[in-house]
Motif scaffolding. Structure first.
Motif, PDB file in Angstrom:
ATOM      1  N   ALA A 115       0.791  -1.200  -0.074  1.00 28.34           N
ATOM      2  CA  ALA A 115      -0.039   0.145   0.042  1.00 28.34           C
ATOM      3  C   ALA A 115       0.730   1.265  -0.220  1.00 28.34           C
ATOM      4  CB  ALA A 115      -0.782  -0.022   1.091  1.00 28.34           C
ATOM      5  N   GLU A 116       2.132   1.113   0.380  1.00 28.51           N
ATOM      6  CA  GLU A 116       3.093   2.243   0.305  1.00 28.51           C
ATOM      7  C   GLU A 116       3.446   2.583  -1.089  1.00 28.51           C
ATOM      8  OE1 GLU A 116       5.662   2.479   3.468  1.00 28.51           O
ATOM      9  OE2 GLU A 116       4.623   1.004   4.508  1.00 28.51           O
ATOM     10  N   LEU A 117       3.324   1.755  -2.042  1.00 28.01           N
ATOM     11  CA  LEU A 117       3.767   1.794  -3.502  1.00 28.01           C
ATOM     12  C   LEU A 117       2.773   2.431  -4.293  1.00 28.01           C
ATOM     13  CD1 LEU A 117       5.678  -1.866  -3.933  1.00 28.01           C
ATOM     14  CD2 LEU A 117       6.592   0.669  -3.528  1.00 28.01           C
ATOM     15  N   PRO A 118       3.251   3.075  -5.420  1.00 30.17           N
ATOM     16  CA  PRO A 118       2.231   3.360  -6.604  1.00 30.17           C
ATOM     17  C   PRO A 118       1.271   2.204  -6.727  1.00 30.17           C
ATOM     18  CG  PRO A 118       4.228   4.241  -7.090  1.00 30.17           C
ATOM     19  CD  PRO A 118       4.568   3.243  -5.764  1.00 30.17           C
ATOM     20  N   ILE A 119      -0.033   2.503  -7.068  1.00 27.06           N
ATOM     21  CA  ILE A 119      -1.148   1.329  -7.265  1.00 27.06           C
ATOM     22  C   ILE A 119      -0.599   0.322  -8.398  1.00 27.06           C
ATOM     23  CG2 ILE A 119      -2.359   2.633  -8.589  1.00 27.06           C
ATOM     24  CD1 ILE A 119      -3.555   0.024  -6.003  1.00 27.06           C
ATOM     25  N   GLU A 120      -0.042   0.940  -9.502  1.00 29.27           N
ATOM     26  CA  GLU A 120       0.278  -0.262 -10.493  1.00 29.27           C
ATOM     27  C   GLU A 120       1.376  -0.908 -10.382  1.00 29.27           C
ATOM     28  OE1 GLU A 120      -1.549  -0.595 -13.356  1.00 29.27           O
ATOM     29  OE2 GLU A 120      -2.814   0.526 -12.358  1.00 29.27           O
ATOM     30  N   MET A 121       2.380  -0.491  -9.444  1.00 32.42           N
ATOM     31  CA  MET A 121       3.540  -0.977  -9.060  1.00 32.42           C
ATOM     32  C   MET A 121       3.137  -2.194  -7.743  1.00 32.42           C
ATOM     33  SD  MET A 121       7.353   0.034  -7.418  1.00 32.42           S
ATOM     34  CE  MET A 121       7.492   1.285  -8.707  1.00 32.42           C
ATOM     35  N   ALA A 122       2.130  -1.841  -7.067  1.00 30.44           N
ATOM     36  CA  ALA A 122       1.822  -2.597  -6.189  1.00 30.44           C
ATOM     37  C   ALA A 122       1.112  -3.917  -6.900  1.00 30.44           C
ATOM     38  CB  ALA A 122       0.717  -2.075  -5.270  1.00 30.44           C
ATOM     39  N   LYS A 123       0.142  -3.490  -7.814  1.00 28.31           N
ATOM     40  CA  LYS A 123      -0.500  -4.604  -8.511  1.00 28.31           C
ATOM     41  C   LYS A 123       0.477  -5.845  -9.151  1.00 28.31           C
ATOM     42  CE  LYS A 123      -4.594  -2.326  -9.947  1.00 28.31           C
ATOM     43  NZ  LYS A 123      -5.366  -1.782 -11.198  1.00 28.31           N
ATOM     44  N   LYS A 124       1.542  -5.195  -9.764  1.00 26.22           N
ATOM     45  CA  LYS A 124       2.688  -5.975 -10.440  1.00 26.22           C
ATOM     46  C   LYS A 124       3.322  -6.976  -9.297  1.00 26.22           C
ATOM     47  CE  LYS A 124       4.133  -3.094 -14.296  1.00 26.22           C
ATOM     48  NZ  LYS A 124       5.402  -2.268 -15.049  1.00 26.22           N
ATOM     49  N   ILE A 125       3.720  -6.422  -8.211  1.00 29.65           N
ATOM     50  CA  ILE A 125       4.346  -7.301  -7.371  1.00 29.65           C
ATOM     51  C   ILE A 125       3.300  -8.247  -6.710  1.00 29.65           C
ATOM     52  CG2 ILE A 125       5.588  -7.380  -5.087  1.00 29.65           C
ATOM     53  CD1 ILE A 125       6.951  -4.756  -5.948  1.00 29.65           C
ATOM     54  N   ALA A 126       2.207  -7.801  -6.636  1.00 31.64           N
ATOM     55  CA  ALA A 126       1.198  -8.792  -6.095  1.00 31.64           C
ATOM     56  C   ALA A 126       0.653  -9.807  -6.568  1.00 31.64           C
ATOM     57  CB  ALA A 126      -0.198  -7.798  -5.250  1.00 31.64           C
ATOM     58  N   HIS A 127       0.544  -9.516  -7.901  1.00 29.85           N
ATOM     59  CA  HIS A 127       0.117 -10.705  -8.890  1.00 29.85           C
ATOM     60  C   HIS A 127       0.352 -10.729 -10.347  1.00 29.85           C
ATOM     61  CE1 HIS A 127      -3.968  -8.625 -10.455  1.00 29.85           C
ATOM     62  NE2 HIS A 127      -3.516  -7.720  -9.609  1.00 29.85           N
TER      63      HIS A 127
END
Length: 291
Positions: A267-279
């Motif tokens: 949640a501390e990352l930009p949303i698109e980067m968070a999505k990449k790492i998450a899934h």
């Protein structure tokens, strides 16, 4: 006759504007935070070992995935029947990416690469389950990575276009990449304690190495994202995945908390980067349709 036109004091208008902007910013941040809390997860390091079969039968296991919005799992289990059973019980909401584990039993830990019969076992399992996408997880340390038995298995993976799920330090990883510079490697735990300058160097030199982040306590050990790790993620946003590493049943007991902790620092990352790492990184690697 004069008409009085109401006027606004400029300072009042300024305060109103600031308040509106603050409300908008809060609404936007709340929306992004909510979106990140609900991020799907690609669990790129899941073991369904024999000890878990009675403890967590497949129906309960899939219910656990659903409860935590885990939409894809990279399954490697001791023995491989654990992963194969998930393919049989697979639900449409959860995609299974099966790997062949090198360990037939606990006696193979620590010396698997010295046993010719392990290689025979791996080939037989790959032939048994043609949907397998890789070999591992396996453990190596230091100069063990230069062993002829390792070279044989690395070459097997490369010849078949398979991934390696390697729980290795940076020395063993360098040996693997010397054998096959273009090998596709999921680096379990991203080396555990491997310094970030070495991680960065490996990633610059070898574009097919992907870092899996379980047990990397320094990513967010204090509860917030480490700025040094954030910088690495900014450099290589397409090269990281997360995992549970359910190697013992206690890890299953803490599964929900593991996923919560990932989402907290994502949640501390930009949303698109968070999505990449998450899934989406994991989905892209294995051709899984985005959720």
């Amino acid at each position: 006759m004069m008409c009085n036109t109401p006027t606004f004091n400029s300072s009042i208008m300024y305060r109103i504007l600031i308040r509106l902007l603050a409300i908008l910013a809060f609404a936007l941040s709340s929306t992004l935070s909510f979106a990140k809390e609900l991020l799907p997860i690609f669990d790129a390091h899941m073991h369904y070992n024999v000890e878990a079969w009675d403890y967590l039968p497949p129906d309960k296991l899939f219910a656990l995935f659903k409860a935590n919005n885990v939409t894809t799992v990279l399954a490697n289990s001791r023995p491989n029947e654990g992963s194969w059973s998930l393919l049989k019980h697979k639900q449409s909401a959860v995609a299974i990416v099966p790997f062949v584990r090198v360990y037939r039993d606990r006696d193979d830990y620590g010396n698997w690469f010295t046993k010719p019969e392990v290689y025979t076992h791996i080939v037989a399992e790959l032939d048994r389950e043609p949907r397998a996408k890789g070999i591992g997880e396996f453990h190596l340390s230091g100069e063990q990575g230069a062993h002829a038995g390792v070279e044989k298995i690395v070459n097997l993976a490369q010849s078949r276009g398979l991934w390696l799920h390697a729980h290795v330090d940076d020395v063993a990883l360098k040996h693997i990449l010397k054998i096959a510079p273009n090998a596709k490697v999921i680096w379990a735990h991203t080396g555990f304690t491997t310094p970030l300058d070495i991680v960065t160097d490996v990633f610059k030199r070898h574009p097919n190495v992907v870092g899996e982040l379980s047990y990397r306590w320094d990513v967010a050990g204090s509860g917030t994202l480490n700025p040094a790790w954030k910088n690495v993620f900014m450099q290589f946003p397409d090269r990281f995945v997360v995992g549970s590493d359910t190697w013992v049943n206690q890890r299953w007991e803490g599964y929900a908390e593991t996923m919560r902790q990932y989402r907290a620092w994502l949640a501390e990352l930009p949303i698109e980067m968070a999505k990449k790492i998450a899934h989406t990184n994991g989905e892209r690697l294995f051709g899984i349709a985005n959720k």
